[in-house]
Motif scaffolding. Structure first.
Motif, PDB file in Angstrom:
ATOM      1  N   LEU A   1       2.427 -25.490  17.353  1.00  0.00           N
ATOM      2  CA  LEU A   1       2.623 -24.741  18.591  1.00  0.00           C
ATOM      3  C   LEU A   1       4.052 -24.227  18.693  1.00  0.00           C
ATOM      4  CD1 LEU A   1       0.761 -27.040  21.153  1.00  0.00           C
ATOM      5  CD2 LEU A   1      -0.139 -25.089  19.873  1.00  0.00           C
ATOM      6  N   TYR A   2       4.218 -23.188  19.467  1.00  0.00           N
ATOM      7  CA  TYR A   2       5.552 -22.654  19.780  1.00  0.00           C
ATOM      8  C   TYR A   2       5.563 -22.169  21.234  1.00  0.00           C
ATOM      9  CZ  TYR A   2       3.684 -17.898  19.605  1.00  0.00           C
ATOM     10  OH  TYR A   2       2.959 -16.761  19.847  1.00  0.00           O
ATOM     11  N   GLY A   3       6.746 -22.148  21.791  1.00  0.00           N
ATOM     12  CA  GLY A   3       6.954 -21.567  23.110  1.00  0.00           C
ATOM     13  C   GLY A   3       7.912 -20.406  22.999  1.00  0.00           C
ATOM     14  N   SER A   4       7.631 -19.331  23.711  1.00  0.00           N
ATOM     15  CA  SER A   4       8.492 -18.146  23.628  1.00  0.00           C
ATOM     16  C   SER A   4       8.849 -17.658  25.019  1.00  0.00           C
ATOM     17  CB  SER A   4       7.798 -17.024  22.853  1.00  0.00           C
ATOM     18  OG  SER A   4       6.644 -16.576  23.545  1.00  0.00           O
ATOM     19  N   VAL A   5      10.018 -17.043  25.089  1.00  0.00           N
ATOM     20  CA  VAL A   5      10.516 -16.457  26.338  1.00  0.00           C
ATOM     21  C   VAL A   5      10.979 -15.043  26.050  1.00  0.00           C
ATOM     22  CG1 VAL A   5      12.253 -16.582  28.159  1.00  0.00           C
ATOM     23  CG2 VAL A   5      11.212 -18.681  27.298  1.00  0.00           C
ATOM     24  N   GLU A   6      10.483 -14.104  26.822  1.00  0.00           N
ATOM     25  CA  GLU A   6      10.903 -12.709  26.707  1.00  0.00           C
ATOM     26  C   GLU A   6      11.548 -12.277  28.013  1.00  0.00           C
ATOM     27  OE1 GLU A   6       9.022  -8.205  26.127  1.00  0.00           O
ATOM     28  OE2 GLU A   6       7.834  -9.986  25.614  1.00  0.00           O
ATOM     29  N   ILE A   7      12.804 -11.833  27.933  1.00  0.00           N
ATOM     30  CA  ILE A   7      13.535 -11.345  29.102  1.00  0.00           C
ATOM     31  C   ILE A   7      13.913  -9.892  28.832  1.00  0.00           C
ATOM     32  CG2 ILE A   7      15.472 -11.709  30.657  1.00  0.00           C
ATOM     33  CD1 ILE A   7      15.651 -14.563  29.684  1.00  0.00           C
ATOM     34  N   ASN A   8      13.383  -8.996  29.630  1.00  0.00           N
ATOM     35  CA  ASN A   8      13.645  -7.562  29.441  1.00  0.00           C
ATOM     36  C   ASN A   8      14.875  -7.154  30.237  1.00  0.00           C
ATOM     37  OD1 ASN A   8      10.188  -7.586  29.722  1.00  0.00           O
ATOM     38  ND2 ASN A   8      11.181  -7.047  27.810  1.00  0.00           N
ATOM     39  N   LEU A   9      16.052  -7.406  29.636  1.00  0.00           N
ATOM     40  CA  LEU A   9      17.319  -7.033  30.267  1.00  0.00           C
ATOM     41  C   LEU A   9      17.505  -5.529  30.190  1.00  0.00           C
ATOM     42  CD1 LEU A   9      19.523  -9.812  28.653  1.00  0.00           C
ATOM     43  CD2 LEU A   9      18.598  -9.812  30.978  1.00  0.00           C
TER      44      LEU A   9
ATOM     45  N   ALA B   1      14.512 -21.397  14.720  1.00  0.00           N
ATOM     46  CA  ALA B   1      13.586 -20.710  13.823  1.00  0.00           C
ATOM     47  C   ALA B   1      13.528 -19.235  14.176  1.00  0.00           C
ATOM     48  CB  ALA B   1      12.191 -21.342  13.921  1.00  0.00           C
ATOM     49  N   GLU B   2      12.866 -18.488  13.318  1.00  0.00           N
ATOM     50  CA  GLU B   2      12.540 -17.095  13.572  1.00  0.00           C
ATOM     51  C   GLU B   2      11.041 -16.931  13.403  1.00  0.00           C
ATOM     52  OE1 GLU B   2      14.759 -14.560  11.018  1.00  0.00           O
ATOM     53  OE2 GLU B   2      16.697 -15.029  11.946  1.00  0.00           O
ATOM     54  N   LEU B   3      10.426 -16.156  14.283  1.00  0.00           N
ATOM     55  CA  LEU B   3       8.977 -16.031  14.246  1.00  0.00           C
ATOM     56  C   LEU B   3       8.589 -14.612  14.616  1.00  0.00           C
ATOM     57  CD1 LEU B   3       6.177 -17.396  14.006  1.00  0.00           C
ATOM     58  CD2 LEU B   3       6.343 -17.919  16.452  1.00  0.00           C
ATOM     59  N   MET B   4       7.765 -14.014  13.795  1.00  0.00           N
ATOM     60  CA  MET B   4       7.227 -12.691  14.102  1.00  0.00           C
ATOM     61  C   MET B   4       6.014 -12.853  15.014  1.00  0.00           C
ATOM     62  SD  MET B   4       9.102 -10.358  12.780  1.00  0.00           S
ATOM     63  CE  MET B   4       7.990  -8.967  13.060  1.00  0.00           C
ATOM     64  N   ILE B   5       6.133 -12.321  16.222  1.00  0.00           N
ATOM     65  CA  ILE B   5       5.037 -12.323  17.181  1.00  0.00           C
ATOM     66  C   ILE B   5       4.645 -10.861  17.380  1.00  0.00           C
ATOM     67  CG2 ILE B   5       4.266 -12.960  19.491  1.00  0.00           C
ATOM     68  CD1 ILE B   5       6.377 -15.119  19.530  1.00  0.00           C
ATOM     69  N   GLY B   6       3.516 -10.487  16.830  1.00  0.00           N
ATOM     70  CA  GLY B   6       3.169  -9.072  16.804  1.00  0.00           C
ATOM     71  C   GLY B   6       4.097  -8.350  15.856  1.00  0.00           C
TER      72      GLY B   6
ATOM     73  N   PHE C   1      11.080 -12.948  17.249  1.00  0.00           N
ATOM     74  CA  PHE C   1      11.665 -13.875  18.209  1.00  0.00           C
ATOM     75  C   PHE C   1      12.554 -14.851  17.436  1.00  0.00           C
ATOM     76  CE2 PHE C   1       8.451 -12.011  20.686  1.00  0.00           C
ATOM     77  CZ  PHE C   1       8.627 -12.345  22.020  1.00  0.00           C
ATOM     78  N   VAL C   2      13.694 -15.181  18.013  1.00  0.00           N
ATOM     79  CA  VAL C   2      14.673 -16.015  17.312  1.00  0.00           C
ATOM     80  C   VAL C   2      15.028 -17.223  18.177  1.00  0.00           C
ATOM     81  CG1 VAL C   2      15.638 -14.090  16.009  1.00  0.00           C
ATOM     82  CG2 VAL C   2      16.587 -14.656  18.255  1.00  0.00           C
ATOM     83  N   GLY C   3      15.497 -18.276  17.484  1.00  0.00           N
ATOM     84  CA  GLY C   3      15.941 -19.456  18.206  1.00  0.00           C
ATOM     85  C   GLY C   3      17.286 -19.239  18.886  1.00  0.00           C
TER      86      GLY C   3
ATOM     87  N   LEU D   1       2.970 -16.431  10.363  1.00  0.00           N
ATOM     88  CA  LEU D   1       3.071 -15.535  11.513  1.00  0.00           C
ATOM     89  C   LEU D   1       2.385 -16.158  12.725  1.00  0.00           C
ATOM     90  CD1 LEU D   1       2.157 -12.170   9.736  1.00  0.00           C
ATOM     91  CD2 LEU D   1       4.434 -13.135  10.117  1.00  0.00           C
ATOM     92  N   ALA D   2       2.708 -15.622  13.864  1.00  0.00           N
ATOM     93  CA  ALA D   2       2.089 -16.110  15.092  1.00  0.00           C
ATOM     94  C   ALA D   2       0.637 -15.636  15.175  1.00  0.00           C
ATOM     95  CB  ALA D   2       2.862 -15.621  16.313  1.00  0.00           C
ATOM     96  N   VAL D   3      -0.235 -16.513  15.617  1.00  0.00           N
ATOM     97  CA  VAL D   3      -1.625 -16.135  15.842  1.00  0.00           C
ATOM     98  C   VAL D   3      -1.658 -15.103  16.969  1.00  0.00           C
ATOM     99  CG1 VAL D   3      -3.890 -16.968  16.565  1.00  0.00           C
ATOM    100  CG2 VAL D   3      -2.453 -18.369  15.070  1.00  0.00           C
ATOM    101  N   PRO D   4      -2.432 -14.023  16.821  1.00  0.00           N
ATOM    102  CA  PRO D   4      -2.451 -12.965  17.850  1.00  0.00           C
ATOM    103  C   PRO D   4      -2.841 -13.482  19.229  1.00  0.00           C
ATOM    104  CG  PRO D   4      -3.543 -12.225  15.841  1.00  0.00           C
ATOM    105  CD  PRO D   4      -3.290 -13.690  15.666  1.00  0.00           C
ATOM    106  N   HIS D   5      -2.292 -12.807  20.231  1.00  0.00           N
ATOM    107  CA  HIS D   5      -2.640 -13.021  21.634  1.00  0.00           C
ATOM    108  C   HIS D   5      -2.214 -14.404  22.126  1.00  0.00           C
ATOM    109  CE1 HIS D   5      -4.880  -9.366  21.111  1.00  0.00           C
ATOM    110  NE2 HIS D   5      -5.722  -9.931  20.267  1.00  0.00           N
ATOM    111  N   ALA D   6      -0.902 -14.579  22.286  1.00  0.00           N
ATOM    112  CA  ALA D   6      -0.388 -15.820  22.858  1.00  0.00           C
ATOM    113  C   ALA D   6      -0.826 -15.949  24.317  1.00  0.00           C
ATOM    114  CB  ALA D   6       1.134 -15.848  22.754  1.00  0.00           C
TER     115      ALA D   6
END
Length: 213
Positions: free
Chosen positions: A19-27, A39-44, A48-50, A113-118
């Protein structure tokens, strides 16, 4: 599990799902894409980076609950800014209201890679920042209000008139020929309860008419 996508539900049924948790902030001008851990993870098609080289890393997430109440939910998001410049940018008043999305997903152990549709745990916007200083530490905790808070917004500036309507929807003429009707109440005088007087501002005819019933 009915709200999960078929791909994510299948991955979670595996023997050892990662499992992973991600946060996206659109500044303004920059999307801050953080994942828990180093870590680094391709989501779509986005990475996303640590630790973001400009703004820093994710610290804590508090307040995630699955409940129904009378108040809009609030989440506390902790960040570790990479520098004083990053801290100043994150507490700039211009970033208040920036959209925030907190999600949880699963990593495909074969592809990496991340499984589609988190699964989206929380969607809100940055509200109030709090800075915590220590001798060798500097942390930022942000209060994130849910998008449901907009339902409680007081819209005192709204007016049911053509001028305001045109300011929001230019060219929409739905209120162009609507008459304004108001009840006339004489201030400081005895009200005649045997009749009701109304004044009608007929914009189409360019005159004011009074009716007594």
């Amino acid at each position: 599990m009915s709200q999960l996508s078929p791909q994510l539900a299948a991955a979670l049924r595996g023997e050892r799902p990662l499992l992973y948790g991600s946060v996206e902030i659109n500044l303004p001008g920059h999307d801050l894409l953080l994942v828990d851990g180093a870590a680094e993870l391709m989501i779509g098609n986005r990475k996303f980076v640590g630790r973001d080289p400009v703004y820093g890393a994710l610290d804590t997430i508090k307040g995630l609950t699955d409940s129904v109440g009378e108040k809009a939910p609030v989440v506390s998001l902790g960040l570790i800014p990479s520098s004083a410049t990053a801290l100043a940018a994150l507490v700039d008043p211009a970033v208040q209201g920036s959209p925030v999305t907190i999600s949880i997903g699963c990593v495909d152990m074969v592809t990496g890679l991340a499984v589609p549709h988190a699964y989206v745990l929380f969607a809100g916007e940055l509200d109030v920042p709090t800075i915590t200083w220590d001798a060798r530490d500097r942390r930022l905790e942000y209060r994130i209000g849910s998008v449901a808070e907009r339902l409680f917004a007081v819209e005192e500036a709204l007016r049911l008139c053509l001028a305001w309507h045109q300011s929001v929807w230019p060219g929409e003429l739905g209120l162009e020929f609507v008459s304004e009707v108001e009840t006339y109440v004489p201030w400081g005088q005895k009200i005649d309860l045997t009749a009701v007087e109304t004044r009608t501002n007929n914009a189409a005819l360019g005159r004011i008419t009074r009716d007594r019933t």
